[in-house]
Design an enzyme around this catalytic site. Structure first.
Site, PDB file in Angstrom:
ATOM      1  CG  PHE A 395      -1.445  -1.480   1.598  1.00  0.00           C
ATOM      2  CD1 PHE A 395      -2.296  -1.861   0.763  1.00  0.00           C
ATOM      3  CD2 PHE A 395      -1.136  -2.083   2.475  1.00  0.00           C
ATOM      4  CE1 PHE A 395      -2.969  -3.212   0.960  1.00  0.00           C
ATOM      5  CE2 PHE A 395      -1.693  -3.240   2.930  1.00  0.00           C
ATOM      6  CZ  PHE A 395      -2.780  -3.960   2.060  1.00  0.00           C
ATOM      7  CB  CYS A 396       2.294   3.431  -1.576  1.00  0.00           C
ATOM      8  SG  CYS A 396       1.833   3.301  -3.233  1.00  0.00           S
ATOM      9  CG  ASN A 397       2.603   3.109   5.160  1.00  0.00           C
ATOM     10  OD1 ASN A 397       3.489   3.011   5.814  1.00  0.00           O
ATOM     11  ND2 ASN A 397       1.497   3.936   5.695  1.00  0.00           N
TER      12      ASN A 397
END
Ligand SMILES: Cc1ncc(COP(=O)(O)O)c(C=O)c1O
Length: 465
Positions: A395-397
């Site tokens: 999740f791009c995290n």
């Protein structure tokens, strides 16, 4: 609280709990989101993108069909009309967030807004940038602007057991940089992964200690009230499609007016200057939002922002908050009650267990009876077959993923030694597929039956596997 008996594989016959506002949102679903029902599509990716209501499309298309709209900022009638509609939307944004003290810069998305701050913040050797381990990559990436200009950056810790801020550590951190001139602290009002709402009290706390605050509100504002007359970060970033689905390609940066000159724009473009000379290589930047709106605005879509905000206002953001909180609680309880026959839980849910200060998001992995994690990609593929839209991966995290999967610093050092490790598959292989998770996020068109269908999907495919 028990909802269904999930201990044996069986169809739930009767829900013991009715989620609050169910009939209101069912009616809204039938009127505005019936396309989901027609396709029997269960959409559970609201943090990825909100869904638009039919009425938003109709109103926007009627507007486009009836008007002649030209490139703004001229005195011809088509231009004047566009300017008027763009400014109406701008004012609607400021009103929606009670943002009298701010100017609203339209951007392409939240990332575009964050990039303006990264690019224009006065980073130098006498500056620092602090952020949380729980941040979207569009915030993480600002560290690259900082290091290129010799500023330092620091990550503040997130607690593994509940994915909330390590408050003592953060408070201490704010006090530690008295001698630094330009200090920027960036954090998400809501985590895009865990759904945790990081306390807005840190805005005032940090400011009182001389920090500028960049609030990433992208995951927060779709379902929570942000009142900028009460909480006053220096800069706020968001994307509109996450709030009301349509149009895509638009977001904004809200700049507190007294911080406008803190940012230093390193170039100019069409529309951003009041005066330029080539003979003298001189220019004056515009003294308003225009300074940051490079080139021609998306003047046909911007009017749809006001339409979208009016739609949300018609429901009431407080009602949406209550609704997603209840939906999440229902799903969380049901999911955590699914057990294999040996008593082990089918879902390993990450993050808080208390339902306090959390948005409509649940992140988890599916676990076999023997305790093995089922690779998230397999779950997504099965869900796709049943027309359930969920999201999987990191999740791009990366920070939250490194915390959840206990990825050690030594292992990461090893990984980055090999510069050929550039694609996702290499990375997954390297980490023995012990990365990533499954994310469910709910929103205004989520119904109890959708969550029940998802729960049944998990039981049918993974119980006793
Ligand atoms: C918390 C958060 N910040 C930033 C972003 C980036 O938003 P966008 O891709 O619209 O620029 C996202 C997107 O999911 C997000 O959830």
């Amino acid at each position: 609280m028990s909802f269904f008996n999930f201990s044996k594989r069986q169809e739930p016959t009767e829900a013991l709990v009715q989620i609050k506002h169910e009939s209101y949102f069912n009616e809204l679903f039938n009127k505005e989101f019936s396309r989901l029902g027609k396709q029997k599509h269960v959409y559970l990716d609201y943090t990825g993108g909100g869904l638009y209501a039919t009425i938003q499309l109709r109103k926007h298309h009627e507007m486009l069909e009836s008007l002649v709209l030209g490139n703004p900022h001229s005195s011809n009638p088509s231009s004047k009309k566009s300017t008027e509609l763009v400014e109406e939307s701008r004012q609607a944004v400021l009103d929606f967030f009670n943002a009298d003290d701010y100017c609203c810069v339209f951007t392409q998305n939240a990332s575009g807004a964050l990039k303006i701050v990264g690019e224009c913040y006065p980073f130098n050797e006498d500056a620092c940038f602090s952020l949380l381990m729980d941040n979207h990559n569009s915030v993480n990436g600002i560290r690259e602007f900082a290091v290129r200009k010799n500023a330092k950056f620091y990550y503040c810790n997130i607690l593994k057991d509940n994915l909330r801020l390590d408050e003592d550590c953060l408070a201490e951190h704010f006090d530690q940089h008295d001698d630094v001139k330009n200090k920027l602290f960036a954090y998400p009002a809501q985590s895009n992964v865990s759904g945790v709402k990081h306390d807005l009290k840190w805005v005032k706390y940090a400011e009182e200690r001389g920090w500028d605050i960049l609030l990433d509100a992208a995951a927060f504002v779709p379902t929570s009230k942000l009142d900028l007359s009460q909480v006053k970060p220096s800069f706020v970033a968001m994307s509109f499609y996450k709030i009301f689905g349509y149009p895509t390609g638009l977001g904004c940066l809200l700049i507190r007016k007294d911080k406008f000159h803190k940012l230093e724009k390193p170039w100019f473009a069409g529309g951003t200057v009041s005066m330029v000379s080539n003979t003298k290589s001189k220019h004056f930047l515009a003294e308003s939002n225009e300074r940051y709106e490079d080139g021609t605005l998306n003047y046909l879509d911007i009017p749809a922002i006001k339409i979208g905000l009016d739609f949300i206002k018609g429901i009431g953001i407080e009602k949406i908050t209550e609704r997603v909180t209840e939906l999440r609680k229902y799903l969380y309880n049901a999911l955590s009650e699914i057990k294999h026959d040996n008593g082990n839980a089918v879902a390993r849910i990450y993050g808080p267990t208390d339902h306090q200060n959390i948005g409509g998001t649940i992140i988890f992995n599916v676990i076999t009876q023997g305790g093995e994690t089922i690779f998230f990609d397999e779950v997504e593929k099965e869900a796709n077959k049943e027309l359930i839209s969920l999201r999987t991966g990191c999740f791009c995290n990366p920070g939250i993923d490194e915390i959840n999967n206990e990825v050690s610093s030594a292992k990461l050092t090893d990984f980055y030694k090999d510069q050929s490790n550039v694609n996702m598959n290499d990375a997954l292989n390297f980490f023995d597929f012990q990365r990533g998770a499954i994310r469910i996020s709910v929103g205004i068109a989520t119904r109890q039956v959708d969550l029940d269908k998802f729960i049944q999907f998990i039981i049918k495919n993974y119980q006793n596997k």
